[in-house]
Each structure stands twice: as C-alpha cells, then as structure tokens.
Design a protein around this motif. Structure first.
Motif, PDB file in Angstrom:
ATOM      1  N   VAL A 147       0.839  -1.202   0.000  1.00  0.00           N
ATOM      2  CA  VAL A 147       0.000   0.000   0.000  1.00  0.00           C
ATOM      3  C   VAL A 147       0.876   1.254   0.000  1.00  0.00           C
ATOM      4  N   THR A 148       1.905   1.252   0.828  1.00  0.00           N
ATOM      5  CA  THR A 148       2.758   2.430   0.981  1.00  0.00           C
ATOM      6  C   THR A 148       3.509   2.755  -0.307  1.00  0.00           C
ATOM      7  N   LEU A 149       4.157   1.760  -0.894  1.00  0.00           N
ATOM      8  CA  LEU A 149       4.953   2.000  -2.092  1.00  0.00           C
ATOM      9  C   LEU A 149       4.097   2.271  -3.320  1.00  0.00           C
ATOM     10  N   SER A 150       2.853   1.804  -3.307  1.00  0.00           N
ATOM     11  CA  SER A 150       1.947   2.119  -4.411  1.00  0.00           C
ATOM     12  C   SER A 150       1.698   3.614  -4.499  1.00  0.00           C
ATOM     13  N   GLY A 151       1.980   4.345  -3.430  1.00  0.00           N
ATOM     14  CA  GLY A 151       1.857   5.794  -3.447  1.00  0.00           C
ATOM     15  C   GLY A 151       2.760   6.455  -4.471  1.00  0.00           C
ATOM     16  N   ALA A 152       3.759   5.728  -4.975  1.00  0.00           N
ATOM     17  CA  ALA A 152       4.604   6.269  -6.050  1.00  0.00           C
ATOM     18  C   ALA A 152       3.792   6.469  -7.320  1.00  0.00           C
ATOM     19  N   HIS A 153       2.597   5.896  -7.390  1.00  0.00           N
ATOM     20  CA  HIS A 153       1.711   6.134  -8.528  1.00  0.00           C
ATOM     21  C   HIS A 153       0.988   7.473  -8.403  1.00  0.00           C
ATOM     22  N   SER A 154       1.415   8.284  -7.459  1.00  0.00           N
ATOM     23  CA  SER A 154       0.832   9.632  -7.355  1.00  0.00           C
ATOM     24  C   SER A 154       1.497  10.602  -8.328  1.00  0.00           C
ATOM     25  N   PHE A 155       2.544  10.151  -9.019  1.00  0.00           N
ATOM     26  CA  PHE A 155       3.119  11.005 -10.052  1.00  0.00           C
ATOM     27  C   PHE A 155       3.554  10.148 -11.241  1.00  0.00           C
ATOM     28  N   GLY A 156       3.701  10.807 -12.380  1.00  0.00           N
ATOM     29  CA  GLY A 156       4.048  10.081 -13.588  1.00  0.00           C
ATOM     30  C   GLY A 156       2.810   9.673 -14.381  1.00  0.00           C
ATOM     31  N   VAL A 157       3.026   8.896 -15.435  1.00  0.00           N
ATOM     32  CA  VAL A 157       1.940   8.525 -16.342  1.00  0.00           C
ATOM     33  C   VAL A 157       1.870   7.013 -16.508  1.00  0.00           C
ATOM     34  N   ALA A 158       0.731   6.571 -17.006  1.00  0.00           N
ATOM     35  CA  ALA A 158       0.566   5.189 -17.473  1.00  0.00           C
ATOM     36  C   ALA A 158       0.059   5.254 -18.905  1.00  0.00           C
ATOM     37  N   HIS A 159       0.478   4.318 -19.719  1.00  0.00           N
ATOM     38  CA  HIS A 159       0.078   4.303 -21.129  1.00  0.00           C
ATOM     39  C   HIS A 159      -1.222   3.524 -21.308  1.00  0.00           C
ATOM     40  N   CYS A 160      -1.980   3.907 -22.289  1.00  0.00           N
ATOM     41  CA  CYS A 160      -3.327   3.357 -22.496  1.00  0.00           C
ATOM     42  C   CYS A 160      -3.403   1.833 -22.452  1.00  0.00           C
ATOM     43  N   PRO A 161      -2.469   1.090 -23.067  1.00  0.00           N
ATOM     44  CA  PRO A 161      -2.586  -0.371 -23.026  1.00  0.00           C
ATOM     45  C   PRO A 161      -2.607  -0.948 -21.610  1.00  0.00           C
ATOM     46  N   ALA A 162      -2.086  -0.205 -20.630  1.00  0.00           N
ATOM     47  CA  ALA A 162      -2.031  -0.712 -19.265  1.00  0.00           C
ATOM     48  C   ALA A 162      -3.389  -0.745 -18.588  1.00  0.00           C
ATOM     49  N   ALA A 189      -9.317   9.974 -23.759  1.00  0.00           N
ATOM     50  CA  ALA A 189      -7.857   9.997 -23.909  1.00  0.00           C
ATOM     51  C   ALA A 189      -7.353   8.758 -24.636  1.00  0.00           C
ATOM     52  N   CYS A 190      -8.062   7.656 -24.497  1.00  0.00           N
ATOM     53  CA  CYS A 190      -7.688   6.382 -25.116  1.00  0.00           C
ATOM     54  C   CYS A 190      -8.910   5.885 -25.892  1.00  0.00           C
ATOM     55  N   PRO A 191      -9.139   6.418 -27.078  1.00  0.00           N
ATOM     56  CA  PRO A 191     -10.409   6.209 -27.775  1.00  0.00           C
ATOM     57  C   PRO A 191     -10.699   4.779 -28.195  1.00  0.00           C
ATOM     58  N   GLU A 192      -9.711   3.941 -28.264  1.00  0.00           N
ATOM     59  CA  GLU A 192      -9.948   2.550 -28.620  1.00  0.00           C
ATOM     60  C   GLU A 192      -8.814   1.702 -28.093  1.00  0.00           C
ATOM     61  N   GLU A 193      -9.118   0.407 -27.938  1.00  0.00           N
ATOM     62  CA  GLU A 193      -8.076  -0.499 -27.473  1.00  0.00           C
ATOM     63  C   GLU A 193      -6.922  -0.491 -28.473  1.00  0.00           C
ATOM     64  N   GLY A 194      -5.711  -0.457 -27.951  1.00  0.00           N
ATOM     65  CA  GLY A 194      -4.532  -0.378 -28.803  1.00  0.00           C
ATOM     66  C   GLY A 194      -3.977   1.020 -28.904  1.00  0.00           C
TER      67      GLY A 194
END
Length: 345
Positions: A196-211, A240-245
């Motif tokens: 739970v604690t380390l997942s807080g690193a997802h408070s910055f940065g991006v993820a790409h649509c396929p994820a 932001a991600c209009p279709e799969e892929g």
C-alpha cells in the motif's frame, strides 16, 4: 540509521510520525546489517551523493517527469534479482535484457543515471556502483517531487545478469489482482502494508493506455467499463484512449500529477485508481483502511514511504565477492571484478 525525515506542515500527527521514524531506523538496521552502511562512500568517494544529487536536480529542472521515472527504475530493478542495477544493462545480440521486457518498455531516466555515473567516475573511477547511484537517484527524486527526504545505506555491487524473461515474470502487472500483488511483495520480504505504501509512487508520472484499456472497453458481459472505476472517470479516460490499442498516456493522479504526495489515495477512495492493480488495494478491509488513513494524513504516509523505500532498496543486494562495479552502467565489465573499497569507518 535511517532518519526518514519528512518536510511537511506540522499537525496532530507529530507523535505518530516520531514513532514511525524510530521504527524505520530499527527496521533499516536489521535489514542492512553488515551488508549496507550509511555513509559508505564517506572516505572512498565523499562527493558521490552530492554529484548524484546535482545530476538529478539538473535533470528535474529541465523535465519534472524524470523524478517519477527514476523512482520507477529503482522499483523495477529491485523486483528482479534484487537491487543490482540489472535494469540498466543493454540487450545484446545474445541476450534480451530486463529493460526490453514488456513491463519495462515505458521506463525512462536511463540517461540521467548515465550522466550521474559519468560525473562520479570522473572523480572516483571504479568506486561507486550503478546500483548505489540508482538508489541515490530515487531518493533525490522523492525529495524533489515530494519533499520527502531519507538517508540511503550503500555498498551494493552491480549484477552481471539481466534477462527480459525474469522481468516479464517478476514485475507486477497493471492487471494483477490483490492476491498476486501480495504474493509478489511477500516474495521479496515486503509486507502488504509496504504494498500500500509503495503504491503511493503512482501519485506522479503517467501510465500508457494499453495498461488500463481493458478497464474501459468490454470489461464484462454486463459492463462496458470496470464497475470499480468512477463512471465519469471512465468516460474521461475513453476520451484519452479512444480505442483499445491506443498508445497515448494519462497521468496516474488527476489532482497533483507531478507531485509525490497522498492525493493518489484520495483518488482510490473515490474510484479514481487508474490501474486495476491500484484499485485492488480497496478490495480488502485492512488494506482499504490503510488507504483511507494515507488519504487523510500526508505526513503519516510520507514517513512510511521513506522507510519502505529503504527496505525495498535493501532487497537481495550483492556485496563483496558477489558482483562488480560497472565502469558503464549499460555494460557488464569484461575484465576481472574491481576490488571493492573498504567502507568508511
């Protein structure tokens, strides 16, 4: 001992914070033992940490997104073969390395590590490992992006093996369920609370649509989108991600996307977790309670994040007789391993 010092506004959590900091120091002492030492380079290369700090700071001034990239590099490194800088090794015609594994293909920040290594090598050739430089760089990133500071024990050596297949199997995927996430963290000696604690690193940065695209389209026979996802957020993401892929990217945190803070947890409570693996933290009562506490109390979470980063950075480290000090972080040395300088007294 790890100080876990957090620069945040004062409040009623101060006593709790002191308890966490003391616990962090005790835990770090147990984890590091004779393997890693604070101030390891005080004698052999006293400018090492300052040079890494300057390199990361300069890169951050040009592009604030580099901080998230460096923290993520450190995580990906430690969760495959331990913290041995194997994520930095380039692929060859004979081997596909970790950085070219599917979970690692969106990582960035390698050029910053190269620059830091060059700066250190110019002053102390053959002394400071790439694994230590990566740990220092992640620490500096947390300070720059989140005003979270902590001491990093050092003495890691660099590994000589990097295989993409191990990263494919070992790095938690964005669609992992809670049981898989806990199993992965437990394998490396980290607790569900560390998850739970380390997942807080997802408070910055991006993820790409396929994820996360599978959460938006044809999720099930009864739902177009994942029902744990806020409907309004799902609609925003489909824009932001209009279709799969789609190869676009979305901020992991809507509120403070370039700041390492606790707003990520507030998002989870509201159904705004971007990745399935994020929202899974709300699937179990104890972890949900931890998420809610982190959302309420930035200082409490920041203190825990500092100590968890030290624990993670101590995973299965290679020390004297087990690895090398790479001259180039992207390449394994072709000669006999350099001798490791003695630790500072």
């Amino acid at each position: 001992m790890s100080k876990g010092v957090i620069s945040t506004a004062g409040g009623g959590w101060l006593l709790q914070l002191l308890v966490v900091v003391l616990a962090a120091g005790l835990q770090a002492a147990v984890l590091c033992g004779a393997e890693l030492q604070y101030g390891f380079y005080n004698t052999s290369c006293p400018l090492a940490e300052a040079l890494v700090r300057k390199t990361v700071s300069d890169a951050f001034a040009e592009d604030g997104r580099v901080a998230a990239g460096l923290v993520r590099l450190h995580f990906h490194d430690c969760f495959v073969r331990g913290c041995d800088a194997s994520i930095l090794i380039d692929s060859t015609i004979h081997n596909v390395a970790e950085k070219d594994a599917v979970p690692s293909q969106t990582l960035h920040g390698y050029d910053v590590i190269d620059a830091a290594k060059a700066a250190v090598e110019a002053v102390c050739p053959g002394v400071v490992s790439c694994a230590d430089i990566l740990a220092f760089a992640a620490r500096e990133s947390a300070a720059l992006a989140g005003n979270i500071t902590y001491d990093v024990p050092a003495g890691r050596l660099d590994g000589t093996v990097s295989r993409a297949v191990e990263a494919d199997l070992g790095i938690p995927s964005a669609d992992s369920d809670l049981a898989q996430l806990i199993q992965n963290f437990t394998f490396w000696g980290l607790s569900p609370e560390d998850l739970v604690t380390l997942s807080g690193a997802h408070s910055f940065g991006v993820a790409h649509c396929p994820a996360f695209a599978d959460r938006l389209y044809n999720f099930s026979s009864s739902s177009q989108a994942d029902p744990t996802l806020s409907p309004a957020y799902a609609a925003l993401l489909r824009g932001a991600c209009p279709e799969e892929g789609s190869e676009g990217a979305v901020w992991l945190d809507l509120v403070t996307p370039e700041v390492l803070d606790n707003k990520y947890y507030a998002g989870l409570v509201l159904g705004l977790g971007l990745l399935h693996s994020d929202q899974e933290l709300m699937a179990e009562a104890n972890l949900r309670a931890a998420v809610e506490e982190n959302a309420r109390n930035r200082g409490w979470w920041a203190a825990k994040f500092a100590q968890a980063m030290v624990r993670m950075g101590s995973i299965q480290v290679q020390t004297a007789g087990e690895g090398e000090v790479r001259a180039n972080c992207r390449l394994v040395n072709s000669s006999i391993f350099p001798r490791r300088p003695a630790a500072s007294s």
